[in-house]
Write a protein that holds these residues in place. Structure first.
Motif, short mmCIF file in Angstrom:
data_model
loop_
_atom_site.label_atom_id
_atom_site.label_comp_id
_atom_site.label_asym_id
_atom_site.label_seq_id
_atom_site.Cartn_x
_atom_site.Cartn_y
_atom_site.Cartn_z
N HIS A 1 0.84 -1.21 0.00
CA HIS A 1 0.00 0.00 0.00
C HIS A 1 0.87 1.26 0.00
CE1 HIS A 1 1.05 -0.76 4.18
NE2 HIS A 1 0.33 -1.86 4.15
N PRO A 2 1.49 1.58 -1.14
CA PRO A 2 2.25 2.83 -1.21
C PRO A 2 1.36 4.00 -0.78
CG PRO A 2 2.58 1.52 -3.20
CD PRO A 2 1.48 0.85 -2.43
N THR A 3 1.88 4.86 0.07
CA THR A 3 1.07 5.94 0.62
C THR A 3 1.90 7.21 0.76
OG1 THR A 3 -0.38 6.56 2.47
CG2 THR A 3 1.60 5.33 3.02
N THR A 4 1.22 8.35 0.72
CA THR A 4 1.87 9.60 1.07
C THR A 4 2.07 9.63 2.59
OG1 THR A 4 -0.24 10.76 1.31
CG2 THR A 4 0.79 10.79 -0.87
N PRO A 5 2.95 10.47 3.09
CA PRO A 5 3.28 10.41 4.52
C PRO A 5 2.35 11.18 5.44
CG PRO A 5 4.73 11.94 3.40
CD PRO A 5 3.87 11.33 2.33
N HIS A 6 1.31 11.81 4.92
CA HIS A 6 0.55 12.77 5.72
C HIS A 6 -0.34 12.13 6.78
CE1 HIS A 6 2.11 15.54 2.82
NE2 HIS A 6 1.61 14.79 1.86
N GLY A 7 -0.66 10.84 6.62
CA GLY A 7 -1.40 10.16 7.66
C GLY A 7 -0.51 9.62 8.76
N LEU A 8 0.81 9.81 8.61
CA LEU A 8 1.80 9.32 9.57
C LEU A 8 1.63 7.82 9.79
CD1 LEU A 8 1.55 12.18 12.22
CD2 LEU A 8 3.03 12.06 10.21
N ARG A 9 1.35 7.09 8.70
CA ARG A 9 1.01 5.69 8.86
C ARG A 9 1.87 4.74 8.02
NH1 ARG A 9 -1.07 6.70 12.94
NH2 ARG A 9 -2.97 5.84 13.83
N SER A 10 2.85 5.23 7.28
CA SER A 10 3.62 4.32 6.44
C SER A 10 4.33 3.26 7.28
CB SER A 10 4.64 5.11 5.61
OG SER A 10 5.40 4.23 4.82
N THR A 11 5.12 3.70 8.26
CA THR A 11 5.80 2.75 9.14
C THR A 11 4.80 2.02 10.01
OG1 THR A 11 7.78 4.15 9.16
CG2 THR A 11 7.57 2.51 10.91
N ASN A 12 3.80 2.75 10.50
CA ASN A 12 2.78 2.14 11.35
C ASN A 12 2.08 1.00 10.62
OD1 ASN A 12 -0.22 1.98 12.14
ND2 ASN A 12 0.66 3.05 13.89
N MET A 13 1.67 1.25 9.37
CA MET A 13 0.98 0.20 8.61
C MET A 13 1.89 -1.00 8.39
SD MET A 13 -1.53 1.99 5.79
CE MET A 13 -0.37 3.15 5.07
N SER A 14 3.17 -0.75 8.15
CA SER A 14 4.11 -1.85 7.92
C SER A 14 4.23 -2.73 9.17
CB SER A 14 5.48 -1.30 7.54
OG SER A 14 5.40 -0.50 6.39
N ILE A 15 4.32 -2.08 10.33
CA ILE A 15 4.45 -2.82 11.58
C ILE A 15 3.18 -3.63 11.86
CG2 ILE A 15 4.64 -2.56 14.09
CD1 ILE A 15 6.49 -0.16 13.54
N VAL A 16 2.02 -3.01 11.63
CA VAL A 16 0.77 -3.73 11.87
C VAL A 16 0.59 -4.87 10.87
CG1 VAL A 16 -1.74 -3.53 12.05
CG2 VAL A 16 -0.29 -1.68 12.90
N ASP A 17 1.00 -4.65 9.62
CA ASP A 17 0.97 -5.75 8.64
C ASP A 17 1.73 -6.96 9.19
OD1 ASP A 17 -0.40 -4.23 6.78
OD2 ASP A 17 1.35 -3.85 5.51
N ALA A 18 2.95 -6.71 9.66
CA ALA A 18 3.79 -7.80 10.15
C ALA A 18 3.15 -8.47 11.37
CB ALA A 18 5.18 -7.27 10.50
N ALA A 19 2.57 -7.65 12.26
CA ALA A 19 1.95 -8.21 13.47
C ALA A 19 0.74 -9.08 13.11
CB ALA A 19 1.53 -7.08 14.40
N VAL A 20 -0.10 -8.60 12.21
CA VAL A 20 -1.28 -9.36 11.82
C VAL A 20 -0.89 -10.63 11.08
CG1 VAL A 20 -3.35 -9.34 10.38
CG2 VAL A 20 -2.80 -7.35 11.79
N LEU A 21 0.07 -10.51 10.16
CA LEU A 21 0.52 -11.70 9.43
C LEU A 21 1.08 -12.73 10.40
CD1 LEU A 21 1.10 -13.20 6.81
CD2 LEU A 21 3.23 -11.91 6.60
N GLY A 22 1.87 -12.29 11.36
CA GLY A 22 2.42 -13.22 12.35
C GLY A 22 1.34 -13.90 13.16
N LYS A 23 0.34 -13.15 13.58
CA LYS A 23 -0.75 -13.73 14.37
C LYS A 23 -1.56 -14.72 13.54
CE LYS A 23 -1.31 -9.95 17.70
NZ LYS A 23 -1.10 -10.79 18.89
N CYS A 24 -1.77 -14.41 12.27
CA CYS A 24 -2.53 -15.32 11.41
C CYS A 24 -1.75 -16.62 11.18
CB CYS A 24 -2.83 -14.65 10.07
SG CYS A 24 -4.03 -13.30 10.18
N LEU A 25 -0.44 -16.51 10.98
CA LEU A 25 0.37 -17.71 10.79
C LEU A 25 0.40 -18.56 12.06
CD1 LEU A 25 3.36 -16.14 8.84
CD2 LEU A 25 1.61 -17.66 7.91
N ALA A 26 0.47 -17.91 13.22
CA ALA A 26 0.46 -18.65 14.48
C ALA A 26 -0.89 -19.32 14.71
CB ALA A 26 0.78 -17.69 15.63
#
Length: 333
Positions: free
Chosen positions: A232-257
């Motif tokens: 999800h390429p995004t502009t930085p104004h929502g301050l969510r680029s890094t946030n979304m990446s971290i949550v992606d990883a957390a959700v993917l990890g939880k789903c795999l577990a």
């Protein structure tokens, strides 16, 4: 703004955020991993997905030697950024959208100068620096300013301009001395003298070309999953680029577990169903917020001018309007 009359357009006393210096964040992540997980100096050349025992086959080049190696795996997690070549292999027609503006960026490091007049000056001009995230708006431009650890000032200045040419696979570019000098002159006429001085004393400022992408409906194909800016390429104004990446990883990890390796497809489908609705709304809101702050046109409102904007109009500037600002779901309904 440069004008002696300054106005607070929007303020959020309970805005909860954390600012991090990239090298330090990367170091924390790397140290938390078991040994031999990260293969440094390997460039992915190609990949295939089949029905074999290890369905994903990745071919990579060892940059130090030039040798090519094959890596076998159950799952390929593509975190190769907004210009993702892996996304491109599945969605060749999906293109990045230029936002209409670029950003001058830099970090002024005052950690070794306890007597820095520039540091004390910027702290005086922006008295809550170190305790908040500043957005300073001018006509058709704005900047972001915050302090990192160890007296380092991070600044980002957005400038409306035609799309520049970029080289290779990077959305950042170094600039020559003439361009930097022109930027310094423009800063003198746009921002407070203390802010202009920070920009002038910053070593090697660079330009970040701002892109995003219309939301995509799929981020999973067989045994391949996209995460972060690849998804999800995004502009930085929502301050969510890094946030979304971290949550992606957390959700993917939880789903795999939750589903385990024998039900990998169930895990990936759940990951996709959780994240796509959230990130799609956040990308579009961030796009809108950037156009507002840059005074660019929108179909449902007049161009924003901080000098004349009404209090009602300024409410849209608040970060808490971002969809899922409080938190995104970690499981599907």
């Amino acid at each position: 703004m440069e004008s002696g009359e300054r106005r607070t357009l929007a303020r959020d006393e309970s805005f909860n955020f954390r600012a991090a210096y990239w090298p330090e964040l990367h170091g924390l992540l790397y140290e938390a991993l078991p040994e031999n997980v990260v293969l440094w100096g390997h460039l992915v050349l190609s990949f295939t997905v089949s029905d074999g025992e290890y369905p994903v086959q990745v071919r990579a080049r060892v940059l130090k030697t030039g040798d090519e190696i094959d890596v076998s795996a159950d799952l390929l997690v593509a975190a190769d950024g907004c210009l993702s070549s892996i996304r491109q292999s599945f969605l060749p027609d999906v293109k990045l959208r230029y936002s209409g503006y670029c950003a001058w960026r830099g970090v002024l490091d005052c950690s070794r100068n306890e007597e820095s007049e520039t540091y004390s000056g910027i702290r005086k001009a922006y008295p809550e620096l170190g305790q908040c995230l500043y957005f300073d708006l001018g006509p058709k431009t704005h900047l972001v300013l915050y302090e990192l650890t160890k007296r380092r000032i991070n600044w980002i200045w957005y400038v409306n301009r035609p799309e520049p040419e970029t080289k290779g696979s990077s959305v950042t570019t170094k600039v020559n001395d003439e361009a930097i000098q022109n930027m310094h002159k423009e800063a003198d006429g746009t921002w407070l003298p203390e802010m202009a001085r920070v920009m002038k004393e910053t070593k090697e400022p660079f330009i970040n070309v701002i892109y995003d992408c219309d939301p995509i409906e799929r981020i999973v194909w067989n045994n391949v999953a996209l995460v972060g800016d690849a998804a999800h390429p995004t502009t930085p104004h929502g301050l969510r680029s890094t946030n979304m990446s971290i949550v992606d990883a957390a959700v993917l990890g939880k789903c795999l577990a939750k589903w385990g390796s024998k039900k990998l497809q169930c895990a990936l489908e759940e990951y996709q169903s959780i994240r796509v609705p959230v990130t799609s709304k956040q990308v579009l809101h961030s796009r809108r917020l950037g156009r507002i702050k840059q005074g660019l046109s929108l179909p449902d409102r007049e161009s924003f001018d901080p000098r004349t904007a009404s209090d009602e109009s300024c409410l849209e500037l608040q970060q808490k309007n971002l969809p899922f600002f409080i938190g995104a779901p970690l499981q599907s309904n």
